[in-house]
Motif scaffolding. Structure first.
Motif, short mmCIF file in Angstrom:
data_model
loop_
_atom_site.label_atom_id
_atom_site.label_comp_id
_atom_site.label_asym_id
_atom_site.label_seq_id
_atom_site.Cartn_x
_atom_site.Cartn_y
_atom_site.Cartn_z
N LEU A 115 -23.99 22.17 29.64
CA LEU A 115 -23.06 21.09 29.91
C LEU A 115 -21.68 21.79 30.13
CD1 LEU A 115 -23.88 19.13 26.34
CD2 LEU A 115 -24.57 18.65 28.76
N ILE A 116 -21.77 23.30 30.22
CA ILE A 116 -20.42 23.70 30.53
C ILE A 116 -20.29 23.74 31.99
CG2 ILE A 116 -19.33 26.18 30.69
CD1 ILE A 116 -20.87 27.10 28.21
N GLN A 117 -19.15 23.35 32.35
CA GLN A 117 -18.75 23.19 33.76
C GLN A 117 -18.30 24.32 34.40
OE1 GLN A 117 -15.87 19.84 33.01
NE2 GLN A 117 -16.93 18.74 34.63
N ASN A 118 -18.60 24.61 35.60
CA ASN A 118 -18.30 25.90 36.24
C ASN A 118 -18.62 27.12 35.56
OD1 ASN A 118 -17.05 27.66 38.11
ND2 ASN A 118 -14.97 27.43 37.48
N PRO A 119 -19.76 27.39 35.16
CA PRO A 119 -20.24 28.25 34.04
C PRO A 119 -20.03 29.69 34.50
CG PRO A 119 -22.02 27.16 35.11
CD PRO A 119 -21.18 26.55 35.35
N SER A 120 -20.09 30.03 35.90
CA SER A 120 -20.07 31.62 36.08
C SER A 120 -18.89 31.75 37.10
CB SER A 120 -21.36 31.88 37.01
OG SER A 120 -21.49 30.97 37.98
N GLY A 121 -17.86 30.74 37.36
CA GLY A 121 -16.65 31.01 38.09
C GLY A 121 -17.07 30.62 39.48
N GLN A 122 -17.98 29.86 40.04
CA GLN A 122 -18.11 29.56 41.09
C GLN A 122 -16.98 28.91 41.83
OE1 GLN A 122 -20.04 28.77 38.90
NE2 GLN A 122 -20.92 26.75 39.25
N ASP A 123 -16.24 28.08 41.10
CA ASP A 123 -15.05 27.21 41.34
C ASP A 123 -13.80 28.23 40.77
OD1 ASP A 123 -16.57 25.62 42.66
OD2 ASP A 123 -16.92 24.27 40.91
N GLY A 124 -13.56 29.61 40.96
CA GLY A 124 -12.66 30.16 40.36
C GLY A 124 -12.61 29.97 38.85
N LEU A 125 -11.20 29.72 38.23
CA LEU A 125 -11.14 29.51 36.93
C LEU A 125 -10.96 28.03 36.65
CD1 LEU A 125 -8.83 32.46 36.27
CD2 LEU A 125 -11.01 32.44 35.97
N ASN A 126 -11.37 27.00 37.48
CA ASN A 126 -11.33 25.55 37.40
C ASN A 126 -12.12 25.32 36.28
OD1 ASN A 126 -10.45 23.15 37.95
ND2 ASN A 126 -12.28 22.63 39.10
N LYS A 127 -11.74 24.42 35.41
CA LYS A 127 -12.35 23.74 34.10
C LYS A 127 -12.11 24.63 32.96
CE LYS A 127 -13.92 20.33 36.55
NZ LYS A 127 -13.35 18.82 36.30
N TRP A 128 -11.51 25.93 32.84
CA TRP A 128 -11.42 26.67 31.96
C TRP A 128 -9.99 26.85 31.71
CZ3 TRP A 128 -15.29 28.58 29.14
CH2 TRP A 128 -16.79 28.74 30.04
N HIS A 129 -9.64 27.16 30.15
CA HIS A 129 -8.33 27.45 29.67
C HIS A 129 -8.50 28.85 29.32
CE1 HIS A 129 -4.81 27.14 27.50
NE2 HIS A 129 -5.25 27.80 26.42
N VAL A 130 -7.65 29.55 29.81
CA VAL A 130 -7.75 30.96 30.06
C VAL A 130 -6.34 31.50 29.45
CG1 VAL A 130 -7.80 33.02 31.60
CG2 VAL A 130 -9.23 30.96 32.16
N LYS A 131 -6.51 32.73 28.66
CA LYS A 131 -5.55 33.43 28.25
C LYS A 131 -5.68 34.92 28.56
CE LYS A 131 -4.47 31.27 23.73
NZ LYS A 131 -4.39 31.25 22.24
N HIS A 132 -4.90 35.34 29.50
CA HIS A 132 -4.96 36.51 30.14
C HIS A 132 -4.54 37.76 29.40
CE1 HIS A 132 -6.16 34.91 34.01
NE2 HIS A 132 -5.11 33.99 33.91
N GLY A 133 -5.24 38.74 29.64
CA GLY A 133 -4.78 40.04 28.90
C GLY A 133 -5.12 41.22 29.83
N GLY A 134 -4.22 42.39 29.70
CA GLY A 134 -4.41 43.35 30.78
C GLY A 134 -4.04 42.86 32.04
N ASN A 135 -4.98 43.24 33.19
CA ASN A 135 -4.79 42.89 34.58
C ASN A 135 -5.29 41.47 34.69
OD1 ASN A 135 -3.64 45.33 35.13
ND2 ASN A 135 -5.93 46.13 35.49
N GLY A 136 -5.47 40.83 33.62
CA GLY A 136 -5.91 39.31 33.75
C GLY A 136 -7.56 39.04 33.96
N LEU A 137 -7.88 37.88 33.66
CA LEU A 137 -9.24 37.44 34.06
C LEU A 137 -9.31 37.16 35.50
CD1 LEU A 137 -11.93 36.74 32.48
CD2 LEU A 137 -11.36 34.52 32.52
N ASP A 138 -10.54 37.45 36.12
CA ASP A 138 -10.67 37.15 37.75
C ASP A 138 -12.22 36.79 37.80
OD1 ASP A 138 -10.07 36.81 40.11
OD2 ASP A 138 -9.36 38.89 40.55
N VAL A 139 -12.49 36.56 39.22
CA VAL A 139 -13.93 36.14 39.49
C VAL A 139 -14.44 36.95 40.46
CG1 VAL A 139 -15.29 34.31 40.34
CG2 VAL A 139 -13.86 33.69 38.67
N GLU A 140 -15.69 37.61 40.44
CA GLU A 140 -16.27 38.33 41.64
C GLU A 140 -17.34 37.73 41.95
OE1 GLU A 140 -14.65 42.91 40.16
OE2 GLU A 140 -16.94 42.23 39.90
N ASN A 141 -17.98 38.03 43.10
CA ASN A 141 -19.02 37.57 43.79
C ASN A 141 -19.68 38.68 44.86
OD1 ASN A 141 -21.17 35.86 44.67
ND2 ASN A 141 -20.02 34.79 46.19
#
Length: 219
Positions: A115-141
Motif C-alpha cells: 500500500l506504500i506509494q513510491n516505496p523505493s524512490g523510483q519517483d524521487g521523494l514524491n508521496k513522502w513527507h521528509v525531514k532532512h538531516g545532514g546532507n539530506g535524503l536522496d535517491v540512488e539508482n
C-alpha cells in the motif's frame, strides 16, 4: 465485456434490489447448478459482477451464492485463513460478505499488496513527507558503494533512498478508503499488516561506525 475501470463498487447492492426477470428461454435452467458454477469460475470476476449477474434470474441467483464466491476467491489466488473464512461464512449481512468476496475476486481491495506509494524512490521523494538531516535524503539508482537490492525485496526497480550520517526521516499516510477498504471490512477481514524495509550500509559507513565504537571503548 466490462473492464475493471467501469466497475461501480456498489454494484452488489444494486443487484440486491434489481433482480433480473425469469427468462423462459434460458437453457442453463437445464444444467445442474454445480455445472453453471464451474463454468462461471472461468469467467473474469469483474464480468460476473457487472454483466453476467444481470442476464437472467437464474444466473443472478447463482452469483448471489456465498459458496460460489468462496470458490472464485480461491481460483483468483487468494488464500483466506480459516478464521477469516469463518467470519465471512457467518456474516449475517449477505451483501457485506459478497462485497468483500467480490472485491477480492476482482482484485480491487488493497490486501496482499504493497500500500506504500513510491516505496523505493523510483519517483524521487514524491508521496513522502521528509525531514532532512545532514546532507539530506536522496535517491540512488542503483545503490552506490554497496550490493544491489535482492529480488526477494520485491521492489520494482533498483532505486533506493540514501541518507548522510545524520538521521533523516520519511513518513507517508496510508488511507485505506483509497484502496476500497472500509472500516467494517477491516473488522471482518482483520488482515495481517506486514511492515518491512531493506537496509544496506556502505563499507565506508561501517568503517566509520567501527572507528567510533573503538574510540568510545578507548575512552
Amino acid at each position: 465485456m466490462a473492464t475493471q475501470n467501469t466497475l461501480d463498487w456498489e454494484v452488489s447492492e444494486d443487484l440486491c434490489s434489481q433482480k433480473p426477470e425469469i427468462c423462459s428461454n434460458d437453457l442453463t435452467l437445464l444444467l445442474p447448478t454445480e455445472m453453471c458454477e464451474e463454468i462461471f469460475l472461468y469467467v473474469p470476476a469483474i464480468d460476473l459482477v457487472v454483466s453476467v449477474s444481470r442476464v437472467c434470474k437464474n444466473w443472478y441467483d447463482i452469483l448471489r451464492s456465498r459458496n460460489f464466491w468462496f470458490q472464485k476467491v480461491k481460483r483468483e489466488g487468494f488464500q483466506l485463513s480459516a478464521v477469516t473464512e469463518k467470519r465471512l461464512a457467518e456474516e449475517k449481512d449477505l451483501g457485506k460478505a459478497l462485497l468483500i468476496l467480490q472485491g477480492l475476486s476482482c482484485h480491487l481491495l488493497g490486501v496482499n499488496t504493497n500500500l506504500i506509494q513510491n516505496p523505493s524512490g523510483q519517483d524521487g521523494l514524491n508521496k513522502w513527507h521528509v525531514k532532512h538531516g545532514g546532507n539530506g535524503l536522496d535517491v540512488e539508482n542503483a545503490p552506490v558503494g554497496s550490493n544491489l537490492i535482492p529480488e526477494e525485496a520485491g521492489l520494482p526497480t533498483q532505486h533506493c533512498f540514501v541518507s548522510s550520517f545524520t538521521p533523516c526521516t520519511r513518513t507517508q499516510m496510508i488511507k485505506l478508503e483509497n484502496h476500497k477498504l472500509q472500516p467494517w471490512m477491516i473488522d471482518i477481514l482483520q488482515p495481517k499488516i506486514k511492515v518491512s524495509e531493506w537496509l544496506v550500509k556502505s563499507p565506508e559507513f561501517i568503517k566509520q561506525l567501527v572507528l567510533k565504537l573503538v574510540a568510545l571503548m578507548l575512552h
